[in-house]
Design a protein around this motif. Structure first.
Motif, PDB file in Angstrom:
ATOM      1  N   MET A   1       0.855  -1.213  -0.108  1.00  0.00           N
ATOM      2  CA  MET A   1      -0.078   0.047   0.007  1.00  0.00           C
ATOM      3  C   MET A   1       0.760   1.254  -0.010  1.00  0.00           C
ATOM      4  N   ILE A   2       0.471   2.183  -0.662  1.00  0.00           N
ATOM      5  CA  ILE A   2       1.102   3.587  -0.498  1.00  0.00           C
ATOM      6  C   ILE A   2       0.771   4.465   0.805  1.00  0.00           C
ATOM      7  N   VAL A   3       2.097   4.733   1.572  1.00  0.00           N
ATOM      8  CA  VAL A   3       1.487   5.057   2.955  1.00  0.00           C
ATOM      9  C   VAL A   3       2.245   6.606   2.834  1.00  0.00           C
ATOM     10  N   GLY A   4       2.994   7.152   1.658  1.00  0.00           N
ATOM     11  CA  GLY A   4       3.652   8.339   1.697  1.00  0.00           C
ATOM     12  C   GLY A   4       4.508   8.670   0.250  1.00  0.00           C
ATOM     13  N   PHE A   5       5.003   9.780   0.442  1.00  0.00           N
ATOM     14  CA  PHE A   5       5.979  10.083  -0.581  1.00  0.00           C
ATOM     15  C   PHE A   5       6.918  11.017  -0.112  1.00  0.00           C
ATOM     16  N   GLU A   6       8.058  11.075  -0.758  1.00  0.00           N
ATOM     17  CA  GLU A   6       9.049  12.146  -0.405  1.00  0.00           C
ATOM     18  C   GLU A   6       9.040  12.991  -1.650  1.00  0.00           C
ATOM     19  N   PRO A   7       8.934  14.377  -1.420  1.00  0.00           N
ATOM     20  CA  PRO A   7       8.928  15.407  -2.733  1.00  0.00           C
ATOM     21  C   PRO A   7      10.091  15.546  -3.151  1.00  0.00           C
ATOM     22  N   SER A   8      10.092  15.873  -4.643  1.00  0.00           N
ATOM     23  CA  SER A   8      11.233  15.843  -5.610  1.00  0.00           C
ATOM     24  C   SER A   8      11.810  17.399  -5.507  1.00  0.00           C
ATOM     25  N   THR A   9      12.912  17.709  -5.772  1.00  0.00           N
ATOM     26  CA  THR A   9      13.407  19.038  -5.789  1.00  0.00           C
ATOM     27  C   THR A   9      12.852  19.683  -7.028  1.00  0.00           C
ATOM     28  N   VAL A  10      12.242  18.737  -7.995  1.00  0.00           N
ATOM     29  CA  VAL A  10      11.358  19.371  -9.058  1.00  0.00           C
ATOM     30  C   VAL A  10      10.154  19.489  -8.773  1.00  0.00           C
ATOM     31  N   PRO A  11       9.623  20.752  -8.640  1.00  0.00           N
ATOM     32  CA  PRO A  11       8.181  21.174  -8.222  1.00  0.00           C
ATOM     33  C   PRO A  11       7.188  20.168  -9.028  1.00  0.00           C
ATOM     34  N   GLY A  12       6.152  19.663  -8.051  1.00  0.00           N
ATOM     35  CA  GLY A  12       5.169  19.080  -8.611  1.00  0.00           C
ATOM     36  C   GLY A  12       5.577  17.341  -8.871  1.00  0.00           C
ATOM     37  N   ARG A  38       3.018  13.536 -11.991  1.00  0.00           N
ATOM     38  CA  ARG A  38       2.309  14.638 -11.263  1.00  0.00           C
ATOM     39  C   ARG A  38       0.864  14.466 -10.834  1.00  0.00           C
ATOM     40  N   GLU A  39       0.116  13.785 -11.655  1.00  0.00           N
ATOM     41  CA  GLU A  39      -1.139  13.381 -11.416  1.00  0.00           C
ATOM     42  C   GLU A  39      -1.408  12.522 -10.058  1.00  0.00           C
ATOM     43  N   LEU A  40      -0.522  11.719  -9.904  1.00  0.00           N
ATOM     44  CA  LEU A  40      -0.292  10.706  -8.700  1.00  0.00           C
ATOM     45  C   LEU A  40      -0.154  11.549  -7.540  1.00  0.00           C
ATOM     46  N   ARG A  41       1.088  12.521  -7.673  1.00  0.00           N
ATOM     47  CA  ARG A  41       1.573  13.340  -6.660  1.00  0.00           C
ATOM     48  C   ARG A  41       0.139  14.228  -6.078  1.00  0.00           C
ATOM     49  N   ASN A  42      -0.586  14.637  -7.240  1.00  0.00           N
ATOM     50  CA  ASN A  42      -1.661  15.791  -6.631  1.00  0.00           C
ATOM     51  C   ASN A  42      -2.466  14.782  -5.941  1.00  0.00           C
TER      52      ASN A  42
END
Length: 95
Positions: A1-12, A38-42
């Protein structure tokens, strides 16, 4: 399961997608997969939570509700519970 993410240095974008696997009745951190859309990050930003489903010991990690399941191919599990040569294939709603 997806429990989070780490943002990239590239916006979005993602740095890493944080995943967990079932162990007994709970979840354990199991893998960090590479960059995604980007859609999944949003979508995941809309599911952000202050209460993580697993202990995320990653600087800057954003915890999300564990309602999405990631389809990930991999070659093997490492001794410390991570997936070796993981490749993200898709995502679906846990049901």
């Amino acid at each position: 399961m997806i429990v989070g993410f780490e943002p990239s240095t590239v916006p979005g974008h993602f740095g890493r997608l944080l995943l967990a696997a079932r162990k007994g009745d709970g979840l354990i951190m199991s893998v960090a997969a590479g960059p995604l859309s980007r859609e999944l990050r949003n979508l995941l930003e809309g599911m952000a939570t202050k209460t993580p489903a697993v202990a995320l010991r990653r600087k800057g990690a954003v915890s999300t509700e564990p309602v999405l399941v990631a389809d990930v191919e991999h070659r093997a599990w490492t001794d410390d519970g991570k997936l070796r040569h993981a490749a993200f294939k898709g995502v679906w709603l846990r049901g």
